[in-house]
Design an enzyme around this catalytic site. Structure first.
Site, PDB file in Angstrom:
ATOM      1  N   LYS A   1       0.800   2.687  11.577  1.00 24.70           N
ATOM      2  CA  LYS A   1       1.010   3.520  10.481  1.00 24.70           C
ATOM      3  C   LYS A   1       1.874   4.824  11.247  1.00 24.70           C
ATOM      4  O   LYS A   1       1.144   5.567  11.819  1.00 24.70           O
ATOM      5  CB  LYS A   1      -0.110   3.921   9.656  1.00 24.70           C
ATOM      6  CG  LYS A   1       0.269   4.860   8.588  1.00 24.70           C
ATOM      7  CD  LYS A   1      -0.662   5.090   7.586  1.00 24.70           C
ATOM      8  CE  LYS A   1      -0.479   5.993   6.400  1.00 24.70           C
ATOM      9  NZ  LYS A   1      -1.783   6.214   5.702  1.00 24.70           N
TER      10      LYS A   1
ATOM     11  N   LYS B   1       3.492   0.368   8.653  1.00 22.12           N
ATOM     12  CA  LYS B   1       4.104   0.904   7.592  1.00 22.12           C
ATOM     13  C   LYS B   1       4.935   2.318   8.317  1.00 22.12           C
ATOM     14  O   LYS B   1       4.249   2.971   9.305  1.00 22.12           O
ATOM     15  CB  LYS B   1       2.974   1.697   6.967  1.00 22.12           C
ATOM     16  CG  LYS B   1       3.342   2.503   5.656  1.00 22.12           C
ATOM     17  CD  LYS B   1       2.065   3.023   5.165  1.00 22.12           C
ATOM     18  CE  LYS B   1       2.473   4.002   3.937  1.00 22.12           C
ATOM     19  NZ  LYS B   1       1.056   4.748   3.127  1.00 22.12           N
TER      20      LYS B   1
END
Length: 326
Positions: free
Chosen positions: A199, A252
Site C-alpha cells: 500500500k 493499492k
C-alpha cells in the site's frame, strides 16, 4: 511484410471474443460500501459521484442494490459515531461495521469483507496509536507494535459479527501475524485475511478520505505507507505478509502500480487483489463530465488493464456500473 501474417484476421466481430485473452466478470469485482453511524439518511459523496454514505439501517438495502448488478462481494468501511485517540469504536461490539455486518449476513448471502484499520476511528486520523509528541513533531510516526493488538481486536470483532474475510490496511509491520493469531485463538481459523500487502503513500486517496472522514489531523502517512518510488520494497512487504499467513495479497492503488501487480502475480501463488482507488474513479468521472472521454468505455478498459496485469480480484467504485454493462 509476410502477407500470410495478418493479425487483423482475428479481430472481426465473430472471432474477436473467442480469442480475447483477458476476461472481466462481475464476480471479479468487490464493491466498497460506506456505512455511517452519524446519519439517518443517505449522504452523497461529492468527490465520488454516484456513491453515498448510508446509515446502518440502509446497509442491507445498499448491498441488495449492488447484488442486483451481479456483484457478489462487498467491502464495508465504517464512519463511527465517536472518535478517540485510540480508535476504540473500531473494535466495539456495537460498532458501525460490526452492526452492518450482522445485518447484511443475516438478510443476504453476500460475501462480506471488512476493512481493518483505525484511521476512520482515531481523533487524529492516523492508522494506529501515535507517539505522544506527534502533533507537535509530525516527523514522529505511528507506534507500530502497540497498534498490533488493536488491529487484532478489530479483526476478531468483525469475524465475531459474521465477516467472511478481514482486510487489514494499516501497513503496520507484523499486522498479518497478529491478526492471524487473534483470529485463530478466538475460533476463527477459517476466516481468511486479505492483506493490503503493498500500500503506497499515494496522492490518489483524496476522495476516499472525504468519504470515510479519515484524513490525518496532522502530518501524513509517508512514515508507514510505501514510497511510490519503490518496487523492490513491495516484494519484500508482500513476502513478509505471505510468511505471516496472508491469504490474499492486495496492491493499492491499482493503475499507477500495475508493474507491482504483475510482479506480485509472477512471484506468488496467492490470489492477487488490486484496489482501483477513489482518485482513479474521480478523475475518470471528472474527464467524462467535461466530455473528454466516454466514462463506461474508459472504466472497463481500466479494469481490464488491472486484470491483464495479473489481478484476480478488483476492489473498485465502478463495480456496479461495469457489472451491469458486462
Amino acid at each position: 511484410m509476410n502477407l500470410r501474417d495478418r493479425p487483423r484476421r482475428l479481430r472481426t466481430d465473430g472471432v474477436r471474443p473467442l480469442v480475447s485473452e483477458t476476461r472481466l466478470d462481475a464476480t471479479d469485482l468487490i464493491a466498497p460500501v460506506f456505512v455511517d453511524a452519524t446519519t439517518d439518511e443517505r449522504v452523497p459523496i461529492e468527490t465520488m459521484p454516484g456513491h453515498e454514505r448510508v446509515p446502518v439501517d440502509e446497509a442491507v438495502a445498499r448491498v441488495e442494490e449492488i447484488r442486483e448488478t451481479g456483484v457478489e462481494a462487498v467491502m464495508l468501511f465504517g464512519i463511527p459515531n465517536a472518535k478517540d485517540e485510540y480508535g476504540s469504536r473500531a473494535w466495539a461490539e456495537d460498532g458501525v461495521v460490526q452492526e452492518a455486518t450482522r445485518r447484511v449476513k443475516a438478510e443476504t448471502d453476500t460475501y462480506v469483507i471488512t476493512d481493518v484499520c483505525l484511521c476512520e476511528y482515531t481523533s487524529h486520523g492516523h492508522c494506529g496509536l501515535v507517539e505522544p509528541e506527534a502533533e507537535e513533531n509530525p516527523r514522529l510516526t505511528v507506534q507500530n507494535d502497540e497498534t498490533l493488538e488493536l488491529l487484532s481486536k478489530t479483526a476478531v470483532s468483525h469475524a465475531d459479527a459474521g465477516a467472511d474475510m478481514v482486510a487489514p490496511s494499516a501497513m503496520a509491520d507484523g499486522m498479518v501475524r497478529a491478526i492471524r493469531e487473534g483470529l485463530d485463538e478466538s475460533g476463527f481459523s477459517d476466516v481468511p485475511i486479505m492483506s493490503y500487502a503493498a500500500k503506497y503513500e499515494s496522492a490518489f486517496y483524496g476522495p476516499f478520505r472525504d468519504a470515510a472522514d479519515g484524513a490525518p489531523a496532522f502530518g501524513d502517512r509517508r512514515h508507514y505507507q510505501m514510497d511510490p518510488a519503490n518496487a523492490r520494497e513491495a516484494m519484500r512487504e508482500v513476502k513478509l505478509d505471505v510468511e505471516e499467513g496472508a491469504d490474499v495479497l492486495m496492491v493499492k492503488p491499482a493503475l499507477p502500480y500495475l508493474d507491482i501487480v504483475r510482479d506480485v502475480r509472477e512471484a506468488f501463488d496467492h490470489p492477487v487483489a488490486a484496489y482501483n482507488v477513489s482518485g482513479e474513479y474521480a478523475m475518470l468521472h471528472a474527464a467524462a463530465d467535461k466530455g473528454w472521454l466516454n466514462l463506461e468505455e474508459t472504466a472497463v478498459e481500466s479494469l481490464l488493464s488491472i486484470k491483464r496485469a495479473g489481478a484476480d480480484l478488483i476492489l473498485t467504485y465502478f463495480a456496479e456500473d461495469v457489472a451491469e454493462s458486462l
